[in-house]
Design a protein around this motif. Structure first.
Motif, PDB file in Angstrom:
ATOM      1  N   MET A  12      41.592  51.941  38.027  1.00 13.58           N
ATOM      2  CA  MET A  12      40.548  51.841  37.005  1.00 13.58           C
ATOM      3  C   MET A  12      41.130  51.922  35.604  1.00 13.58           C
ATOM      4  SD  MET A  12      37.175  53.852  38.452  1.00 13.58           S
ATOM      5  CE  MET A  12      37.978  55.441  38.660  1.00 13.58           C
ATOM      6  N   TRP A  13      42.106  52.800  35.391  1.00 12.66           N
ATOM      7  CA  TRP A  13      42.650  53.012  34.044  1.00 12.66           C
ATOM      8  C   TRP A  13      43.663  51.947  33.642  1.00 12.66           C
ATOM      9  CZ3 TRP A  13      40.545  55.651  30.353  1.00 12.66           C
ATOM     10  CH2 TRP A  13      39.696  56.722  30.663  1.00 12.66           C
ATOM     11  N   THR A  14      44.448  51.460  34.597  1.00 14.35           N
ATOM     12  CA  THR A  14      45.472  50.475  34.258  1.00 14.35           C
ATOM     13  C   THR A  14      44.947  49.046  34.336  1.00 14.35           C
ATOM     14  OG1 THR A  14      46.267  50.294  36.549  1.00 14.35           O
ATOM     15  CG2 THR A  14      47.261  52.006  35.154  1.00 14.35           C
ATOM     16  N   GLY A  15      43.905  48.842  35.133  1.00  7.96           N
ATOM     17  CA  GLY A  15      43.422  47.486  35.338  1.00  7.96           C
ATOM     18  C   GLY A  15      44.358  46.656  36.197  1.00  7.96           C
ATOM     19  N   SER A  16      45.313  47.305  36.871  1.00  6.61           N
ATOM     20  CA  SER A  16      46.293  46.605  37.692  1.00  6.61           C
ATOM     21  C   SER A  16      45.652  46.072  38.967  1.00  6.61           C
ATOM     22  CB  SER A  16      47.442  47.554  38.059  1.00  6.61           C
ATOM     23  OG  SER A  16      48.260  46.979  39.059  1.00  6.61           O
ATOM     24  N   HIS A  17      45.838  44.773  39.194  1.00  2.00           N
ATOM     25  CA  HIS A  17      45.294  44.180  40.412  1.00  2.00           C
ATOM     26  C   HIS A  17      46.019  44.693  41.647  1.00  2.00           C
ATOM     27  CE1 HIS A  17      44.376  41.095  43.470  1.00  2.00           C
ATOM     28  NE2 HIS A  17      43.246  40.960  42.802  1.00  2.00           N
ATOM     29  N   ARG A  18      47.315  44.985  41.542  1.00  2.00           N
ATOM     30  CA  ARG A  18      48.075  45.493  42.692  1.00  2.00           C
ATOM     31  C   ARG A  18      47.554  46.865  43.121  1.00  2.00           C
ATOM     32  NH1 ARG A  18      52.956  42.673  43.443  1.00  2.00           N
ATOM     33  NH2 ARG A  18      52.414  40.481  43.108  1.00  2.00           N
ATOM     34  N   TRP A  19      47.249  47.715  42.145  1.00  2.80           N
ATOM     35  CA  TRP A  19      46.688  49.017  42.482  1.00  2.80           C
ATOM     36  C   TRP A  19      45.288  48.858  43.076  1.00  2.80           C
ATOM     37  CZ3 TRP A  19      49.295  53.245  43.164  1.00  2.80           C
ATOM     38  CH2 TRP A  19      50.473  53.467  42.458  1.00  2.80           C
ATOM     39  N   PHE A  20      44.547  47.870  42.564  1.00  3.50           N
ATOM     40  CA  PHE A  20      43.216  47.611  43.118  1.00  3.50           C
ATOM     41  C   PHE A  20      43.306  47.231  44.590  1.00  3.50           C
ATOM     42  CE2 PHE A  20      40.472  44.148  44.513  1.00  3.50           C
ATOM     43  CZ  PHE A  20      39.255  44.812  44.584  1.00  3.50           C
ATOM     44  N   GLU A  21      44.310  46.417  44.946  1.00  2.24           N
ATOM     45  CA  GLU A  21      44.464  46.002  46.336  1.00  2.24           C
ATOM     46  C   GLU A  21      44.532  47.214  47.269  1.00  2.24           C
ATOM     47  OE1 GLU A  21      47.137  41.958  45.506  1.00  2.24           O
ATOM     48  OE2 GLU A  21      48.065  43.788  46.291  1.00  2.24           O
ATOM     49  N   VAL A  22      45.375  48.152  46.903  1.00  2.00           N
ATOM     50  CA  VAL A  22      45.523  49.350  47.731  1.00  2.00           C
ATOM     51  C   VAL A  22      44.220  50.148  47.741  1.00  2.00           C
ATOM     52  CG1 VAL A  22      46.891  51.429  48.143  1.00  2.00           C
ATOM     53  CG2 VAL A  22      47.970  49.424  47.117  1.00  2.00           C
ATOM     54  N   ALA A  23      43.599  50.278  46.575  1.00  2.00           N
ATOM     55  CA  ALA A  23      42.340  51.015  46.479  1.00  2.00           C
ATOM     56  C   ALA A  23      41.261  50.368  47.340  1.00  2.00           C
ATOM     57  CB  ALA A  23      41.885  51.095  45.019  1.00  2.00           C
ATOM     58  N   TYR A  24      41.232  49.044  47.375  1.00  2.00           N
ATOM     59  CA  TYR A  24      40.206  48.337  48.144  1.00  2.00           C
ATOM     60  C   TYR A  24      40.364  48.598  49.638  1.00  2.00           C
ATOM     61  CZ  TYR A  24      37.663  44.548  50.406  1.00  2.00           C
ATOM     62  OH  TYR A  24      36.828  43.829  51.230  1.00  2.00           O
TER      63      TYR A  24
END
Length: 263
Positions: A98-110
């Motif tokens: 949420m804070w970085t807006g990184s799509h790679r981090w979003f993938e893991v979060a999803y």
């Protein structure tokens, strides 16, 4: 020990799909859509950051307060309070995303947030009902992760891609190795790697033999990842069919680029 025994006996018992449980599920579905609608209507980046800040603060404070609560009453041993549950790692990942807006981090979060945490919301390994603090804390942490993931999907139009499954699988293997070692050292069932959860879940259908059970856990995780990607695969197929006019020919480079980031 006497205080702990009396306290646990006096706590209300959790009732699966009772009114409090159904209310939590309803709020988990509605809240991210309501928050995303507010951001889209106002088109305010400041409001988006405020929402992200509040969600992050709620997740972190809930975790800290829960630790203080159970340790101050001597309800558990310190080995049972390590941040080694999948939801603990998922909480960190979704906050970073949420804070970085990184799509790679979003993938893991999803995949972790929806695949693992959603199962915990629907079939919680929980003995204490509302309004016990452990009920509130359990669903605040798990539902907060889901709300954060869906909020990112709605506001930033993030989505997973085929290579997302590979990358998250590797991260999941890293979690498995670390948690397996911690479980062996502490004897605590983090990640349900020592045995099946007490509450009913899909894991109850797995083998009672631990080596086979652990192997099947990998299969279940991969199955969840694939199922979570199916809606996006269907959308891609529909869009590809429209872009080729149903001819089966691949889309033009410009049309492919309009589909967003391709992994």
């Amino acid at each position: 020990m006497e205080f702990t025994f009396l306290y646990m006996n006096n706590a209300p018992q959790f009732q699966p799909y009772g009114l409090p449980h159904l209310t939590v599920i309803f709020l988990t579905i509605v809240l991210p859509f309501a928050l995303a609608a507010m951001v889209r209507r106002t088109k305010s980046q400041r409001l988006e950051k405020i929402i992200i800040g509040v969600l992050s603060a709620v997740l972190i404070l809930n975790y800290v307060i829960y630790l203080i609560f159970i340790r101050s009453r001597g309800l558990v041993d310190w080995r049972q309070t390590l941040p080694m549950q999948m939801c603990d790692w998922g909480m960190v990942v979704v906050i970073v995303a949420m804070w970085t807006g990184s799509h790679r981090w979003f993938e893991v979060a999803y995949f972790w947030g929806i695949g693992g945490t959603l199962q915990a919301v629907l079939t919680p390994n929980l003995r204490f009902g509302f309004p016990d603090w452990r009920f509130i804390s359990f669903f605040t942490s798990h539902c907060g992760i889901i709300v954060g993931v869906v909020f990112l999907m709605l506001t930033r139009r993030y989505r997973p891609y085929p290579m997302s499954i590979v990358r998250v699988w590797l991260w999941s293997e890293f979690y498995f190795v670390v948690t397996f070692i911690v479980d062996e050292l502490t004897g605590v069932n983090y990640g349900f790697l020592l045995h099946k959860p007490e509450a009913f879940s899909i894991l109850n259908f797995l083998s009672d033999s631990r080596p086979l059970y652990l192997l099947q856990l990998h299969g279940v995780a991969l199955l969840f990842f694939l199922v979570l990607y199916v809606p996006f695969a269907i959308v891609d197929l529909i869009q590809r069919g429209r872009s080729t006019g149903g001819s089966g020919e691949p889309p033009l480079p410009e049309a492919r680029g309009m589909q967003g980031r391709g992994d």
